[in-house]
Design an enzyme around this catalytic site. Structure first.
Site, short mmCIF file in Angstrom:
data_model
loop_
_atom_site.label_atom_id
_atom_site.label_comp_id
_atom_site.label_asym_id
_atom_site.label_seq_id
_atom_site.Cartn_x
_atom_site.Cartn_y
_atom_site.Cartn_z
N GLU A 41 0.83 -1.21 0.00
CA GLU A 41 0.00 0.00 0.00
C GLU A 41 0.86 1.26 0.00
O GLU A 41 2.10 1.21 0.13
CB GLU A 41 -0.96 -0.05 1.20
CG GLU A 41 -1.89 -1.25 1.08
CD GLU A 41 -2.95 -1.32 2.16
OE1 GLU A 41 -2.84 -0.61 3.19
OE2 GLU A 41 -3.91 -2.11 1.98
N CYS A 50 -1.81 -4.71 -5.53
CA CYS A 50 -2.37 -5.94 -4.99
C CYS A 50 -1.32 -7.07 -4.98
O CYS A 50 -0.34 -7.03 -5.74
CB CYS A 50 -3.56 -6.39 -5.82
SG CYS A 50 -5.04 -5.40 -5.57
N GLU A 52 -1.65 -10.06 -6.14
CA GLU A 52 -1.61 -10.76 -7.42
C GLU A 52 -0.70 -10.01 -8.41
O GLU A 52 0.05 -10.62 -9.17
CB GLU A 52 -3.02 -10.89 -8.01
CG GLU A 52 -3.99 -11.70 -7.15
CD GLU A 52 -4.75 -10.86 -6.14
OE1 GLU A 52 -4.20 -9.87 -5.62
OE2 GLU A 52 -5.91 -11.21 -5.87
N1 THU Z 1 -6.03 -6.75 -2.16
C1 THU Z 1 -5.15 -7.63 -2.75
O1 THU Z 1 -3.93 -7.48 -2.64
N2 THU Z 1 -5.67 -8.64 -3.48
C2 THU Z 1 -6.98 -8.97 -3.55
O2 THU Z 1 -7.34 -9.96 -4.18
C3 THU Z 1 -7.97 -8.11 -2.87
C4 THU Z 1 -7.46 -6.85 -2.30
C5 THU Z 1 -5.46 -5.70 -1.32
C6 THU Z 1 -5.51 -4.30 -1.88
C7 THU Z 1 -5.43 -3.48 -0.60
O3 THU Z 1 -4.06 -3.34 -0.23
C8 THU Z 1 -6.13 -4.33 0.43
O4 THU Z 1 -6.15 -5.65 -0.08
C9 THU Z 1 -7.55 -3.88 0.75
O5 THU Z 1 -8.29 -3.72 -0.40
#
Ligand code: THU
Length: 130
Positions: A41, A50, A52
């Site tokens: 983040e 994210c 992925e």
């Molecule tokens: N997030 C992911 O990394 N992957 C997902 O499949 C869903 C959401 C993260 C983005 C953000 O840092 C946190 O989860 C909350 O949305």
């Protein structure tokens, strides 16, 4: 170590001070190599990435280009669901029948496929007249 184990381990490294929601992802490339990623983040919230996306970036950086299988894990009440953007990112490097394992840290597992997560996806065929 299973793909879920890899995702669980890398999740510990997630940088999620704003959402407090740590996510881990692990993929096996068609070469057999495993690549992992976690969410990273940023104080400028839209700049976060994210889990992925991190795993895919690691795969490309390592010289692999095709996903054979992918697993995602989070401390969620039900198996974590990849966001729309990540579904498109996964589809760039995975065939529709590629297995996607969505899990919770306490062991609830949901198995699905890339095509199920992103039906009717935009792909290069739509650009065949260009
Ligand atoms: N997030 C992911 O990394 N992957 C997902 O499949 C869903 C959401 C993260 C983005 C953000 O840092 C946190 O989860 C909350 O949305």
């Amino acid at each position: 170590m299973s793909l879920i184990d890899h995702a669980r381990a890398v999740r510990e490294n997630a940088y999620a001070p704003y959402s407090k929601f740590k996510v881990g992802a692990a993929l096996r490339a068609t070469s057999g190599a495993v690549h992992v990623g976690c969410n990273v983040e940023n104080v400028a919230y839209p700049e976060g990435t994210c889990a992925e996306a991190g795993a895919i970036a690691a795969m490309i950086a390592a010289g692999d280009t095709a996903i054979a299988e992918i697993a995602v894990i989070a401390d969620s009440p039900k198996p974590v669901s990849p966001c729309g953007g990540c579904r498109q990112k996964i589809a760039e490097f995975a065939k529709g029948d590629v297995k996607v394992t969505l899990t919770t840290t306490d062991g609830i597992v949901h198995e699905t496929t890339v095509a199920t997560l992103l039906p009717g996806s935009f792909d290069a065929d739509y650009m065949s007249r260009v």
